[in-house]
Design a protein around this motif. Sequence first.
Motif, PDB file in Angstrom:
ATOM      1  N   GLU A  26       0.840  -1.207   0.000  1.00  0.00           N
ATOM      2  CA  GLU A  26       0.000   0.000   0.000  1.00  0.00           C
ATOM      3  C   GLU A  26       0.876   1.260   0.000  1.00  0.00           C
ATOM      4  O   GLU A  26       0.609   2.211  -0.735  1.00  0.00           O
ATOM      5  N   TYR A  27       1.919   1.254   0.794  1.00  0.00           N
ATOM      6  CA  TYR A  27       2.840   2.387   0.846  1.00  0.00           C
ATOM      7  C   TYR A  27       3.509   2.601  -0.514  1.00  0.00           C
ATOM      8  O   TYR A  27       3.563   3.716  -1.021  1.00  0.00           O
ATOM      9  N   ILE A  28       4.002   1.536  -1.108  1.00  0.00           N
ATOM     10  CA  ILE A  28       4.675   1.627  -2.411  1.00  0.00           C
ATOM     11  C   ILE A  28       3.709   2.136  -3.475  1.00  0.00           C
ATOM     12  O   ILE A  28       4.043   3.017  -4.274  1.00  0.00           O
ATOM     13  N   TYR A  29       2.479   1.615  -3.473  1.00  0.00           N
ATOM     14  CA  TYR A  29       1.472   2.041  -4.449  1.00  0.00           C
ATOM     15  C   TYR A  29       1.131   3.525  -4.272  1.00  0.00           C
ATOM     16  O   TYR A  29       1.080   4.277  -5.240  1.00  0.00           O
ATOM     17  N   ARG A  30       0.885   3.942  -3.037  1.00  0.00           N
ATOM     18  CA  ARG A  30       0.498   5.348  -2.786  1.00  0.00           C
ATOM     19  C   ARG A  30       1.639   6.308  -3.117  1.00  0.00           C
ATOM     20  O   ARG A  30       1.407   7.407  -3.605  1.00  0.00           O
ATOM     21  N   LYS A  31       2.869   5.885  -2.862  1.00  0.00           N
ATOM     22  CA  LYS A  31       4.015   6.732  -3.189  1.00  0.00           C
ATOM     23  C   LYS A  31       4.102   6.933  -4.707  1.00  0.00           C
ATOM     24  O   LYS A  31       4.323   8.045  -5.188  1.00  0.00           O
ATOM     25  N   LYS A  32       3.909   5.859  -5.453  1.00  0.00           N
ATOM     26  CA  LYS A  32       3.900   5.937  -6.915  1.00  0.00           C
ATOM     27  C   LYS A  32       2.744   6.817  -7.400  1.00  0.00           C
ATOM     28  O   LYS A  32       2.904   7.664  -8.284  1.00  0.00           O
ATOM     29  N   GLU A  33       1.576   6.637  -6.821  1.00  0.00           N
ATOM     30  CA  GLU A  33       0.405   7.433  -7.185  1.00  0.00           C
ATOM     31  C   GLU A  33       0.646   8.922  -6.924  1.00  0.00           C
ATOM     32  O   GLU A  33       0.303   9.778  -7.747  1.00  0.00           O
ATOM     33  N   LEU A  34       1.282   9.237  -5.804  1.00  0.00           N
ATOM     34  CA  LEU A  34       1.585  10.631  -5.471  1.00  0.00           C
ATOM     35  C   LEU A  34       2.567  11.237  -6.478  1.00  0.00           C
ATOM     36  O   LEU A  34       2.403  12.379  -6.903  1.00  0.00           O
ATOM     37  N   ARG A  35       3.582  10.457  -6.882  1.00  0.00           N
ATOM     38  CA  ARG A  35       4.525  10.944  -7.905  1.00  0.00           C
ATOM     39  C   ARG A  35       3.799  11.246  -9.214  1.00  0.00           C
ATOM     40  O   ARG A  35       4.074  12.254  -9.860  1.00  0.00           O
TER      41      ARG A  35
END
Length: 161
Positions: free
Chosen positions: A48-57
């Motif tokens: 979830e953290y990895i996905y949200r970080k990518k989404e934020l970028r």
Amino acid sequence: MTRRDYITRAGWQKLADELDYLWREKRPHVTRELSAAAAEGDRSENAEYIYRKKELREIDRRVRYLGRRIDELTVVDSAPDDPSVVFFGAWVAVIDDTDARHRYRIVGADETDAAAGAISLNSPVARALLGKRVGDIVTVSLPQNEREFEIEAIHYTPPHD
């Protein structure tokens, strides 16, 4: 001489609304989700953290692009002095060499939508239609072949079907 990128008022508003949505709603939501995921512990195995970080970028990249692009565009929101001639923003009804009818709207590159008939000012069809009048026949050179279109109508307000 610099090239100008034109856009209709509605097209510009759509880009501005997307920027506003991303900045005021989507980004804060994703930031909250990222913070919650980060609080769960080991970030290296936290999907979830990895996905949200990518989404934020991706959101930040789109926000930067829209912020620059909106400033570069020239909004055209008035009809031309001679509405009997095809200019930027016109809805043009044509009949092709197979007697099929088509309707195109000549718009900026940022608002093209083939399904809706919104074609770029820089497209071969739009370039062939610009400056023409009802009754004119234009030849369009396409990669596969040449097509002829006869202009049936020109509107600067949405035509009624």
